[in-house]
Design a protein around this motif. Structure first.
Motif, PDB file in Angstrom:
ATOM      1  N   LEU A   1       0.360  -0.952   0.036  1.00 24.28           N
ATOM      2  CA  LEU A   1      -0.667  -1.294  -0.941  1.00 24.28           C
ATOM      3  C   LEU A   1       0.039  -1.786  -2.186  1.00 24.28           C
ATOM      4  CD1 LEU A   1      -3.742  -0.697  -0.249  1.00 24.28           C
ATOM      5  CD2 LEU A   1      -2.154   0.660   1.072  1.00 24.28           C
ATOM      6  N   GLY A   2      -0.137  -3.062  -2.479  1.00 25.23           N
ATOM      7  CA  GLY A   2       0.516  -3.672  -3.631  1.00 25.23           C
ATOM      8  C   GLY A   2      -0.481  -3.912  -4.749  1.00 25.23           C
ATOM      9  N   ILE A   3      -0.034  -3.732  -5.962  1.00 28.14           N
ATOM     10  CA  ILE A   3      -0.896  -3.893  -7.129  1.00 28.14           C
ATOM     11  C   ILE A   3      -1.046  -5.377  -7.456  1.00 28.14           C
ATOM     12  CG2 ILE A   3      -1.126  -3.392  -9.601  1.00 28.14           C
ATOM     13  CD1 ILE A   3      -1.587  -1.015  -7.589  1.00 28.14           C
TER      14      ILE A   3
ATOM     15  N   ARG B   1       6.887  -1.950  -9.539  1.00 23.05           N
ATOM     16  CA  ARG B   1       5.697  -2.829  -9.495  1.00 23.05           C
ATOM     17  C   ARG B   1       4.414  -2.054  -9.263  1.00 23.05           C
ATOM     18  NH1 ARG B   1       8.046  -7.395  -5.322  1.00 23.05           N
ATOM     19  NH2 ARG B   1       9.934  -7.875  -6.513  1.00 23.05           N
ATOM     20  N   GLY B   2       4.531  -0.748  -8.980  1.00 19.39           N
ATOM     21  CA  GLY B   2       3.345   0.046  -8.671  1.00 19.39           C
ATOM     22  C   GLY B   2       3.000  -0.069  -7.201  1.00 19.39           C
ATOM     23  N   GLY B   3       1.873   0.512  -6.839  1.00 19.17           N
ATOM     24  CA  GLY B   3       1.449   0.504  -5.449  1.00 19.17           C
ATOM     25  C   GLY B   3       2.041   1.670  -4.688  1.00 19.17           C
TER      26      GLY B   3
ATOM     27  N   PRO C   1      -6.161  -2.788  -7.158  1.00 20.77           N
ATOM     28  CA  PRO C   1      -6.131  -2.992  -8.606  1.00 20.77           C
ATOM     29  C   PRO C   1      -5.156  -2.034  -9.297  1.00 20.77           C
ATOM     30  CG  PRO C   1      -8.083  -1.760  -7.998  1.00 20.77           C
ATOM     31  CD  PRO C   1      -7.392  -2.149  -6.716  1.00 20.77           C
ATOM     32  N   PRO C   2      -4.690  -2.409 -10.472  1.00 19.95           N
ATOM     33  CA  PRO C   2      -3.811  -1.521 -11.234  1.00 19.95           C
ATOM     34  C   PRO C   2      -4.475  -0.154 -11.459  1.00 19.95           C
ATOM     35  CG  PRO C   2      -3.894  -3.693 -12.253  1.00 19.95           C
ATOM     36  CD  PRO C   2      -4.936  -3.675 -11.171  1.00 19.95           C
ATOM     37  N   GLY C   3      -3.678   0.901 -11.359  1.00 22.97           N
ATOM     38  CA  GLY C   3      -4.160   2.247 -11.644  1.00 22.97           C
ATOM     39  C   GLY C   3      -4.898   2.926 -10.490  1.00 22.97           C
TER      40      GLY C   3
ATOM     41  N   MET D   1      -2.024   9.493   7.228  1.00 21.00           N
ATOM     42  CA  MET D   1      -0.732   8.815   7.114  1.00 21.00           C
ATOM     43  C   MET D   1       0.159   9.603   6.152  1.00 21.00           C
ATOM     44  SD  MET D   1      -1.947   4.817   7.059  1.00 21.00           S
ATOM     45  CE  MET D   1      -0.434   4.171   7.808  1.00 21.00           C
ATOM     46  N   THR D   2       1.442   9.288   6.165  1.00 20.58           N
ATOM     47  CA  THR D   2       2.410   9.897   5.262  1.00 20.58           C
ATOM     48  C   THR D   2       2.873   8.845   4.273  1.00 20.58           C
ATOM     49  OG1 THR D   2       3.157  11.377   7.006  1.00 20.58           O
ATOM     50  CG2 THR D   2       4.668  11.039   5.151  1.00 20.58           C
ATOM     51  N   GLU D   3       2.888   9.204   2.995  1.00 20.67           N
ATOM     52  CA  GLU D   3       3.417   8.253   2.016  1.00 20.67           C
ATOM     53  C   GLU D   3       4.928   8.166   2.177  1.00 20.67           C
ATOM     54  OE1 GLU D   3       3.237   7.007  -2.699  1.00 20.67           O
ATOM     55  OE2 GLU D   3       2.302   8.886  -2.068  1.00 20.67           O
ATOM     56  N   ILE D   4       5.438   6.958   2.143  1.00 15.45           N
ATOM     57  CA  ILE D   4       6.885   6.744   2.213  1.00 15.45           C
ATOM     58  C   ILE D   4       7.339   6.135   0.903  1.00 15.45           C
ATOM     59  CG2 ILE D   4       6.999   6.604   4.726  1.00 15.45           C
ATOM     60  CD1 ILE D   4       6.975   3.568   4.525  1.00 15.45           C
ATOM     61  N   PRO D   5       8.559   6.466   0.462  1.00 13.21           N
ATOM     62  CA  PRO D   5       9.022   5.944  -0.825  1.00 13.21           C
ATOM     63  C   PRO D   5       9.271   4.445  -0.766  1.00 13.21           C
ATOM     64  CG  PRO D   5      10.729   7.286   0.225  1.00 13.21           C
ATOM     65  CD  PRO D   5       9.514   7.368   1.090  1.00 13.21           C
ATOM     66  N   LYS D   6       8.908   3.805  -1.863  1.00 13.29           N
ATOM     67  CA  LYS D   6       9.229   2.389  -2.007  1.00 13.29           C
ATOM     68  C   LYS D   6      10.655   2.278  -2.543  1.00 13.29           C
ATOM     69  CE  LYS D   6       6.257  -0.463  -3.714  1.00 13.29           C
ATOM     70  NZ  LYS D   6       5.301  -1.171  -4.589  1.00 13.29           N
ATOM     71  N   PRO D   7      11.371   1.221  -2.193  1.00 14.71           N
ATOM     72  CA  PRO D   7      12.695   1.017  -2.811  1.00 14.71           C
ATOM     73  C   PRO D   7      12.545   0.947  -4.330  1.00 14.71           C
ATOM     74  CG  PRO D   7      12.349  -0.510  -0.993  1.00 14.71           C
ATOM     75  CD  PRO D   7      11.032   0.174  -1.241  1.00 14.71           C
TER      76      PRO D   7
END
Length: 123
Positions: free
Chosen positions: A56-58, A42-44, A13-15, A30-36
């Motif tokens: 994880l997509g919003i 778009r968030g997530g 969900p958003p937020g 896990m390690t967070e990786i940057p989104k393009p």
């Protein structure tokens, strides 16, 4: 021809990004990786451990799936389950898959994740 799974996308969900970051980095290691940049708007958030990527997509109007889930192979399953449980996340063991030890957990928004380790094959 299919060669490998590149990533698995789960909805959220958003937020919810900060709660997801805590679970996927602290509980799962896990390690967070940057989104393009075009997708970051778009968030997530995206995570990686070795060759495994979870995105994880919003999704407005999000509702966690009750059955669908990624099945993630682990080593040292008892220690991994203890690590996840120590963060307060649920760990539910299931002995119904022959030749494997496995458990399920849920991320903070209700996405189900399955963790499994093959049992050693007797000589």
């Amino acid at each position: 021809m299919l060669a490998a799974v590149d990533h698995v996308q789960l909805a959220a969900p958003p937020g919810s990004e900060d709660r997801l970051r805590a679970y996927y980095t602290d509980a799962l290691g896990m390690t967070e990786i940057p989104k393009p940049p075009a997708l970051a708007a778009r968030g997530g958030c995206w995570f990686r451990a070795g060759d495994v990527q979870l995105h994880l997509g919003i999704e407005p109007g999000f509702r966690a799936a009750r059955k669908a889930h990624p099945g993630l192979r682990v080593t040292g399953i008892d220690a991994y389950a203890a690590r996840i449980a120590a963060t307060g996340a649920p760990v539910t063991w299931d002995d119904d898959l022959p030749g494997h030890r496995r458990f399920c957990s849920e991320d903070p928004v209700g996405n189900r994740l399955e963790f499994l380790e093959p049992l050693p094959v007797p000589d």
